[in-house]
Design an enzyme around this catalytic site. Sequence first.
Site, short mmCIF file in Angstrom:
data_model
loop_
_atom_site.label_atom_id
_atom_site.label_comp_id
_atom_site.label_asym_id
_atom_site.label_seq_id
_atom_site.Cartn_x
_atom_site.Cartn_y
_atom_site.Cartn_z
N LYS A 54 0.84 -1.20 0.00
CA LYS A 54 0.00 0.00 0.00
C LYS A 54 0.88 1.25 0.00
O LYS A 54 0.62 2.21 -0.72
CB LYS A 54 -0.92 0.00 1.24
CG LYS A 54 -2.02 -1.05 1.17
CD LYS A 54 -2.76 -1.18 2.49
CE LYS A 54 -3.74 -2.35 2.46
NZ LYS A 54 -4.43 -2.58 3.73
N GLN A 98 -4.03 -1.50 10.09
CA GLN A 98 -4.07 -2.79 9.40
C GLN A 98 -4.61 -3.88 10.33
O GLN A 98 -4.15 -4.03 11.46
CB GLN A 98 -2.65 -3.15 8.91
CG GLN A 98 -2.57 -4.41 8.07
CD GLN A 98 -3.28 -4.30 6.72
OE1 GLN A 98 -3.38 -3.23 6.13
NE2 GLN A 98 -3.77 -5.43 6.23
N ASP A 121 -10.65 3.30 5.18
CA ASP A 121 -11.07 1.89 5.15
C ASP A 121 -12.59 1.76 5.13
O ASP A 121 -13.13 0.71 4.78
CB ASP A 121 -10.60 1.19 6.44
CG ASP A 121 -9.40 0.30 6.22
OD1 ASP A 121 -9.25 -0.25 5.12
OD2 ASP A 121 -8.62 0.15 7.18
#
Length: 296
Positions: A54, A98, A121
């Site tokens: 990412k 994460q 997210d």
Amino acid sequence: MKEANLLDGRLVAHQIHRETMEVVQKLRQHGVQPSVVFIRVGQFPPSELYVRMKQKKAQELGIKSQVISFAEDVSQNEVLEKLYQLNQDPSIHGILVQLPLPSHLSEKEIALAIDPKKDIDGFHPINLGKMLLGEKDCFYPCTPLGIQELLKRYNIEIEGKEVVILGRSNIVGKPMAALLLQKSKYANATVTIVHSFSQNIKEHCQRADILIAAMGKARFVTKDFVKAGAVVVDVGVSRVADASSHKGFKIVGDVDFDEIKKIASWITPNPGGVGPMTIAMLLSNTVKAAELSLFS
Ligand code: GUN
């Protein structure tokens, strides 16, 4: 019989990255450089790899990025403190923690602590609620959004179709169902979710025009689950032992690709299907956050 066409996530993600880069350049002209912070806890190799991928892609697109790594035994308060600090920093547009997290940390509390305007997210309950209502000034979870975008860019008809989703996770299955149920051109589907308590899973799957496998069970979906001509999307990423690989394992999806490609009309390769789309949507959400910050 002709083999299935590929829903090439790498190719489509590449197009989306180009579009995202154009927005980055426009924002720069307004004196804004989109910026994202990735937070990692502990040493879980797949998470380390995902965050590296990412961050690399963010940098390529001109998005400023930073990784904050906490030790496995970090306290909940320390993580929350860091999030509050990042929430207040106007130079940061996106924050991602994460998952999965070590079991002593509360994913729920952490999702709640991220400013919904920086929640790229789309896991904050405000964003999930807005998604359910079909609102647009918010963030949708990246994997389901990426799957919808992949289907859209290949002109796969979704309206009125039977979609069966295997798996009801908060990250994929549930938001996927919500997105494809919306009253809009790239949705309007009849959606079924099957899960570990469902009966007749195979029969449900056999009805699907679009089958989305997201339960994380290596090659669970075999050809007898799939109707001829169906569109098959494989979200699964499982490590299975493989003595022939120098790593000692290989990655396989939820779908038996080699068999199903003989009967499906479209299928995602894995890797190279859903994974690159998730990253593309994450970075697209990051620039959306930067754009929205100009108006708030
Ligand atoms: N772990 C697996 N998928 C995801 C994702 O989309 N976002 C975050 N934050 N963690 C993940």
